[in-house]
Write an enzyme that holds these catalytic residues in place. Structure first.
Site, mmCIF file in Angstrom:
data_model
loop_
_atom_site.group_PDB
_atom_site.id
_atom_site.type_symbol
_atom_site.label_atom_id
_atom_site.label_comp_id
_atom_site.label_asym_id
_atom_site.label_seq_id
_atom_site.Cartn_x
_atom_site.Cartn_y
_atom_site.Cartn_z
ATOM 1 N N ARG A 113 0.821 -1.214 0.000
ATOM 2 C CA ARG A 113 0.000 0.000 0.000
ATOM 3 C C ARG A 113 0.844 1.247 0.000
ATOM 4 O O ARG A 113 0.307 2.351 0.017
ATOM 5 C CB ARG A 113 -0.825 -0.007 1.256
ATOM 6 C CG ARG A 113 -2.223 -0.539 1.054
ATOM 7 C CD ARG A 113 -2.922 -0.093 2.252
ATOM 8 N NE ARG A 113 -4.309 0.069 2.297
ATOM 9 C CZ ARG A 113 -5.218 -0.853 2.382
ATOM 10 N NH1 ARG A 113 -4.903 -2.098 2.244
ATOM 11 N NH2 ARG A 113 -6.456 -0.543 2.567
ATOM 12 N N ARG A 162 -18.429 -2.749 8.890
ATOM 13 C CA ARG A 162 -17.089 -2.441 9.382
ATOM 14 C C ARG A 162 -17.054 -1.057 10.016
ATOM 15 O O ARG A 162 -17.677 -0.118 9.525
ATOM 16 C CB ARG A 162 -16.091 -2.499 8.213
ATOM 17 C CG ARG A 162 -15.312 -3.792 8.186
ATOM 18 C CD ARG A 162 -14.506 -3.978 6.928
ATOM 19 N NE ARG A 162 -13.522 -2.936 6.636
ATOM 20 C CZ ARG A 162 -12.679 -2.992 5.612
ATOM 21 N NH1 ARG A 162 -12.694 -4.033 4.793
ATOM 22 N NH2 ARG A 162 -11.838 -2.016 5.387
#
Ligand code: AP5
Ligand code: MG
Length: 217
Positions: A89, A161
């Site tokens: 990332r 989430r």
């Protein structure tokens, strides 16, 4: 075969991973799933990661690089190959991954870059629901389960989430553009990047990925 799934939050990495690992026999390695499990179990790593994840920020490189390094050294991954989802990332993570792989005499065969615009990502993420047991993603409108709140596959309970709120999703998109999008150029230079239009239906996106990977084998 060793494959990376690249793309912004909500692009469909987790959704597509399920079919890809089945079709190509790869091991699915999702740093997000591993970190959420650590948070749930309140391990030392989970306690470190929690505040970053809740804010939609990246967990420090040394933490995630460590868990990926350990996981790809396990025998199942050596036998079957991996599908990395949500890692790398940052350019630093990508460079570290290259070092680890070359020390193992391995390399990346393909980087599947799933492309979707920010406006669509916001509605995908705020409507997402996940199975508590098997992590399979659903969507209240685009991919509803057969029975409300229940996973089609394992009967697990669906939940939302903590980082799928409007504010946190906006942070995650900023983080993606600033820190993760440079990886597109990084892997283009290595000649392994394949762009996939992620705005098509789940099935159409899968077919495009399948064809791209078959061309690599
Ligand atoms: P992570 O869990 O990796 O989250 P993410 O990258 O933000 O990606 P998502 O899981 O949100 O999206 P996805 O692409 O998997 O989409 P999905 O298939 O679910 O990371 C979470 C956090 O952990 C990070 O913020 C960070 O804090 C930390 N972290 C993880 N890895 C890290 C690392 N390497 N370094 C540092 N920190 C790290 O689909 C989304 C929704 O859209 C679903 O509802 C789905 O049903 C729907 N959908 C999917 N495809 C379609 C389609 N074609 N059409 C319509 N709807 C669709
Ligand atoms: Mg995911």
């Amino acid at each position: 075969m060793n494959v990376i799934l690249l793309g912004p939050p909500g692009a469909g990495k987790g959704t597509q991973a399920e079919g890809i690992v089945k079709e190509f026999g790869l091991v699915h390695i999702s740093t997000g799933d591993m970190l959420r499990a650590a948070v749930k179990n309140q391990t030392e790593m989970g306690l470190k990661a929690q505040e970053y994840m809740t804010a939609g920020a990246l967990v420090p490189d040394e933490v995630v690089i460590g868990i990926v390094r350990d996981r790809i050294a396990e025998p199942d991954v050596a036998d079957k190959g991996f599908l990395l989802d949500g890692f790398p990332r940052t350019v630093n993570q990508a460079e570290e991954l290259d070092k680890v792989l070359s020390s193992m005499d391995k390399s990346i065969d393909a980087v599947i870059n799933i492309v979707v615009a920010d406006e669509e990502l916001l509605s995908r993420l705020t409507g997402r629901r996940i199975c508590k047991s098997c992590q399979k993603p659903y969507h209240v409108m685009f991919k509803p389960p057969k029975a409300d709140g229940v996973c089609d596959d394992c009967g697990g309970e669906l939940y939302q989430r903590a980082d799928d709120t409007v504010e946190t999703v906006k942070n995650r998109l900023d983080v993606y553009h600033n820190q993760t999008a440079p990886l597109i150029g990084y892997y283009k230079n290595q000649g392994v990047l394949v762009d996939i239009d992620g705005t098509k239906t789940v099935g159409e996106v899968f077919t495009d990925i399948e064809n791209a990977l078959k061309a690599k084998v």
